[in-house]
Write a protein that holds these residues in place. Sequence first.
Motif, PDB file in Angstrom:
ATOM      1  N   ALA A 222       0.810  -1.226   0.000  1.00 35.59           N
ATOM      2  CA  ALA A 222       0.000   0.000   0.000  1.00 35.59           C
ATOM      3  C   ALA A 222       0.842   1.275   0.000  1.00 35.59           C
ATOM      4  CB  ALA A 222      -0.951  -0.003   1.193  1.00 35.59           C
ATOM      5  N   SER A 223       1.944   1.286   0.739  1.00 31.55           N
ATOM      6  CA  SER A 223       2.749   2.505   0.809  1.00 31.55           C
ATOM      7  C   SER A 223       3.457   2.781  -0.521  1.00 31.55           C
ATOM      8  CB  SER A 223       3.757   2.446   1.959  1.00 31.55           C
ATOM      9  OG  SER A 223       4.691   1.414   1.758  1.00 31.55           O
ATOM     10  N   ILE A 224       3.953   1.742  -1.161  1.00 29.31           N
ATOM     11  CA  ILE A 224       4.594   1.911  -2.466  1.00 29.31           C
ATOM     12  C   ILE A 224       3.561   2.351  -3.497  1.00 29.31           C
ATOM     13  CG2 ILE A 224       5.747   0.710  -4.372  1.00 29.31           C
ATOM     14  CD1 ILE A 224       7.130  -1.034  -2.227  1.00 29.31           C
ATOM     15  N   ALA A 225       2.408   1.692  -3.490  1.00 26.01           N
ATOM     16  CA  ALA A 225       1.346   2.032  -4.447  1.00 26.01           C
ATOM     17  C   ALA A 225       0.874   3.467  -4.261  1.00 26.01           C
ATOM     18  CB  ALA A 225       0.179   1.059  -4.300  1.00 26.01           C
ATOM     19  N   SER A 226       0.732   3.874  -3.018  1.00 27.53           N
ATOM     20  CA  SER A 226       0.284   5.233  -2.730  1.00 27.53           C
ATOM     21  C   SER A 226       1.281   6.264  -3.247  1.00 27.53           C
ATOM     22  CB  SER A 226       0.068   5.398  -1.223  1.00 27.53           C
ATOM     23  OG  SER A 226      -0.281   6.716  -0.918  1.00 27.53           O
ATOM     24  N   SER A 227       2.563   6.035  -2.977  1.00 31.11           N
ATOM     25  CA  SER A 227       3.603   6.957  -3.437  1.00 31.11           C
ATOM     26  C   SER A 227       3.653   7.037  -4.961  1.00 31.11           C
ATOM     27  CB  SER A 227       4.978   6.524  -2.917  1.00 31.11           C
ATOM     28  OG  SER A 227       5.020   6.602  -1.518  1.00 31.11           O
ATOM     29  N   LEU A 228       3.616   5.876  -5.604  1.00 31.24           N
ATOM     30  CA  LEU A 228       3.646   5.858  -7.069  1.00 31.24           C
ATOM     31  C   LEU A 228       2.407   6.524  -7.657  1.00 31.24           C
ATOM     32  CD1 LEU A 228       5.063   2.301  -7.852  1.00 31.24           C
ATOM     33  CD2 LEU A 228       6.108   4.487  -8.424  1.00 31.24           C
ATOM     34  N   SER A 229       1.248   6.195  -7.117  1.00 24.54           N
ATOM     35  CA  SER A 229      -0.002   6.775  -7.623  1.00 24.54           C
ATOM     36  C   SER A 229       0.005   8.292  -7.486  1.00 24.54           C
ATOM     37  CB  SER A 229      -1.204   6.203  -6.876  1.00 24.54           C
ATOM     38  OG  SER A 229      -1.386   4.852  -7.195  1.00 24.54           O
ATOM     39  N   GLU A 230       0.417   8.768  -6.325  1.00 26.29           N
ATOM     40  CA  GLU A 230       0.461  10.217  -6.085  1.00 26.29           C
ATOM     41  C   GLU A 230       1.398  10.908  -7.066  1.00 26.29           C
ATOM     42  OE1 GLU A 230       1.945  13.150  -2.536  1.00 26.29           O
ATOM     43  OE2 GLU A 230       0.841  11.342  -1.953  1.00 26.29           O
ATOM     44  N   ALA A 231       2.585  10.334  -7.252  1.00 23.77           N
ATOM     45  CA  ALA A 231       3.559  10.931  -8.173  1.00 23.77           C
ATOM     46  C   ALA A 231       3.046  10.912  -9.613  1.00 23.77           C
ATOM     47  CB  ALA A 231       4.888  10.194  -8.073  1.00 23.77           C
ATOM     48  N   LEU A 232       2.451   9.811 -10.018  1.00 23.42           N
ATOM     49  CA  LEU A 232       1.938   9.706 -11.386  1.00 23.42           C
ATOM     50  C   LEU A 232       0.756  10.643 -11.618  1.00 23.42           C
ATOM     51  CD1 LEU A 232       2.259   5.848 -11.784  1.00 23.42           C
ATOM     52  CD2 LEU A 232       3.521   7.569 -13.100  1.00 23.42           C
ATOM     53  N   HIS A 233      -0.162  10.699 -10.649  1.00 26.29           N
ATOM     54  CA  HIS A 233      -1.290  11.643 -10.753  1.00 26.29           C
ATOM     55  C   HIS A 233      -0.772  13.073 -10.862  1.00 26.29           C
ATOM     56  CE1 HIS A 233      -4.857   9.178 -10.393  1.00 26.29           C
ATOM     57  NE2 HIS A 233      -4.331   8.528  -9.364  1.00 26.29           N
ATOM     58  N   GLY A 234       0.261  13.382 -10.095  1.00 33.97           N
ATOM     59  CA  GLY A 234       0.838  14.719 -10.114  1.00 33.97           C
ATOM     60  C   GLY A 234       1.433  15.099 -11.466  1.00 33.97           C
ATOM     61  N   GLN A 235       1.788  14.090 -12.254  1.00 29.13           N
ATOM     62  CA  GLN A 235       2.339  14.330 -13.587  1.00 29.13           C
ATOM     63  C   GLN A 235       1.271  14.202 -14.675  1.00 29.13           C
ATOM     64  OE1 GLN A 235       5.498  15.410 -14.313  1.00 29.13           O
ATOM     65  NE2 GLN A 235       5.531  15.668 -12.093  1.00 29.13           N
ATOM     66  N   GLY A 236       0.003  14.036 -14.249  1.00 30.89           N
ATOM     67  CA  GLY A 236      -1.093  14.011 -15.213  1.00 30.89           C
ATOM     68  C   GLY A 236      -1.511  12.637 -15.704  1.00 30.89           C
ATOM     69  N   PHE A 237      -0.963  11.575 -15.126  1.00 24.25           N
ATOM     70  CA  PHE A 237      -1.350  10.226 -15.512  1.00 24.25           C
ATOM     71  C   PHE A 237      -2.634   9.813 -14.793  1.00 24.25           C
ATOM     72  CE2 PHE A 237       3.194  10.365 -16.230  1.00 24.25           C
ATOM     73  CZ  PHE A 237       3.346   9.715 -17.443  1.00 24.25           C
ATOM     74  N   ASP A 238      -3.416   8.955 -15.426  1.00 30.08           N
ATOM     75  CA  ASP A 238      -4.603   8.379 -14.808  1.00 30.08           C
ATOM     76  C   ASP A 238      -4.223   6.980 -14.341  1.00 30.08           C
ATOM     77  OD1 ASP A 238      -7.186   7.904 -13.960  1.00 30.08           O
ATOM     78  OD2 ASP A 238      -7.921   7.373 -15.948  1.00 30.08           O
ATOM     79  N   VAL A 239      -4.260   6.720 -13.039  1.00 28.23           N
ATOM     80  CA  VAL A 239      -3.759   5.469 -12.471  1.00 28.23           C
ATOM     81  C   VAL A 239      -4.915   4.614 -11.951  1.00 28.23           C
ATOM     82  CG1 VAL A 239      -2.264   4.428 -10.723  1.00 28.23           C
ATOM     83  CG2 VAL A 239      -1.618   6.606 -11.791  1.00 28.23           C
ATOM     84  N   ARG A 240      -4.923   3.359 -12.387  1.00 34.77           N
ATOM     85  CA  ARG A 240      -5.823   2.355 -11.817  1.00 34.77           C
ATOM     86  C   ARG A 240      -4.935   1.391 -11.040  1.00 34.77           C
ATOM     87  NH1 ARG A 240     -10.687  -1.088 -14.172  1.00 34.77           N
ATOM     88  NH2 ARG A 240     -10.750  -2.651 -12.533  1.00 34.77           N
ATOM     89  N   HIS A 241      -5.200   1.239  -9.750  1.00 33.72           N
ATOM     90  CA  HIS A 241      -4.362   0.411  -8.886  1.00 33.72           C
ATOM     91  C   HIS A 241      -5.074  -0.891  -8.538  1.00 33.72           C
ATOM     92  CE1 HIS A 241      -2.938  -0.491  -4.592  1.00 33.72           C
ATOM     93  NE2 HIS A 241      -2.056  -0.999  -5.432  1.00 33.72           N
ATOM     94  N   VAL A 242      -4.374  -2.013  -8.725  1.00 32.83           N
ATOM     95  CA  VAL A 242      -4.863  -3.314  -8.283  1.00 32.83           C
ATOM     96  C   VAL A 242      -3.772  -3.961  -7.441  1.00 32.83           C
ATOM     97  CG1 VAL A 242      -6.424  -3.617 -10.259  1.00 32.83           C
ATOM     98  CG2 VAL A 242      -4.095  -4.518 -10.388  1.00 32.83           C
ATOM     99  N   THR A 243      -4.175  -4.902  -6.573  1.00 41.90           N
ATOM    100  CA  THR A 243      -3.220  -5.467  -5.622  1.00 41.90           C
ATOM    101  C   THR A 243      -2.885  -6.937  -5.858  1.00 41.90           C
ATOM    102  OG1 THR A 243      -5.001  -5.983  -4.078  1.00 41.90           O
ATOM    103  CG2 THR A 243      -3.902  -3.847  -3.811  1.00 41.90           C
ATOM    104  N   THR A 244      -3.564  -7.582  -6.793  1.00 41.17           N
ATOM    105  CA  THR A 244      -3.307  -9.009  -7.028  1.00 41.17           C
ATOM    106  C   THR A 244      -3.112  -9.279  -8.514  1.00 41.17           C
ATOM    107  OG1 THR A 244      -5.626  -9.651  -7.356  1.00 41.17           O
ATOM    108  CG2 THR A 244      -4.792  -9.636  -5.070  1.00 41.17           C
ATOM    109  N   GLY A 245      -2.515 -10.418  -8.795  1.00 39.23           N
ATOM    110  CA  GLY A 245      -2.337 -10.834 -10.175  1.00 39.23           C
ATOM    111  C   GLY A 245      -3.655 -11.079 -10.872  1.00 39.23           C
ATOM    112  N   ARG A 246      -4.581 -11.686 -10.173  1.00 38.32           N
ATOM    113  CA  ARG A 246      -5.897 -11.969 -10.776  1.00 38.32           C
ATOM    114  C   ARG A 246      -6.618 -10.677 -11.158  1.00 38.32           C
ATOM    115  NH1 ARG A 246      -5.126 -16.027  -7.175  1.00 38.32           N
ATOM    116  NH2 ARG A 246      -5.369 -18.135  -7.969  1.00 38.32           N
ATOM    117  N   GLU A 247      -6.536  -9.672 -10.288  1.00 34.96           N
ATOM    118  CA  GLU A 247      -7.138  -8.371 -10.612  1.00 34.96           C
ATOM    119  C   GLU A 247      -6.451  -7.747 -11.825  1.00 34.96           C
ATOM    120  OE1 GLU A 247      -8.633  -6.354  -6.487  1.00 34.96           O
ATOM    121  OE2 GLU A 247      -6.461  -6.537  -6.755  1.00 34.96           O
TER     122      GLU A 247
END
Length: 95
Positions: A12-37
């Motif tokens: 969760a902490s890595i995903a949050s940091s990456l998502s925040e940074a990517l959103h800040g650069q204008g990317f649209d991020v969809r986050h999933v936590t498992t391989g099946r997802e």
Amino acid sequence: MPVQVLLVEDDASIASSLSEALHGQGFDVRHVTTGREAIAAPPGDVVLLDLGLPDMDGYDVCRAIRAVSTVPIIVITARGEELDAPAEELAALEV
């Protein structure tokens, strides 16, 4: 239209940091936590894939996505010493 990123990360902490940074650069991020997802989700324009997922190996996820899409897949992992470099790094590139 912003670039669509599929972030496959169970920490969760890595995903949050990456998502925040990517959103800040204008990317649209969809986050999933498992391989099946990840396999069930639309891959978007690029996939950021952690190899150490809780339900399946990241290489298998990479293969499954590659079987249905040519979307770029960028491997992100904290495996470090676990990687049998360069053999595993090359395996990821070959998928």
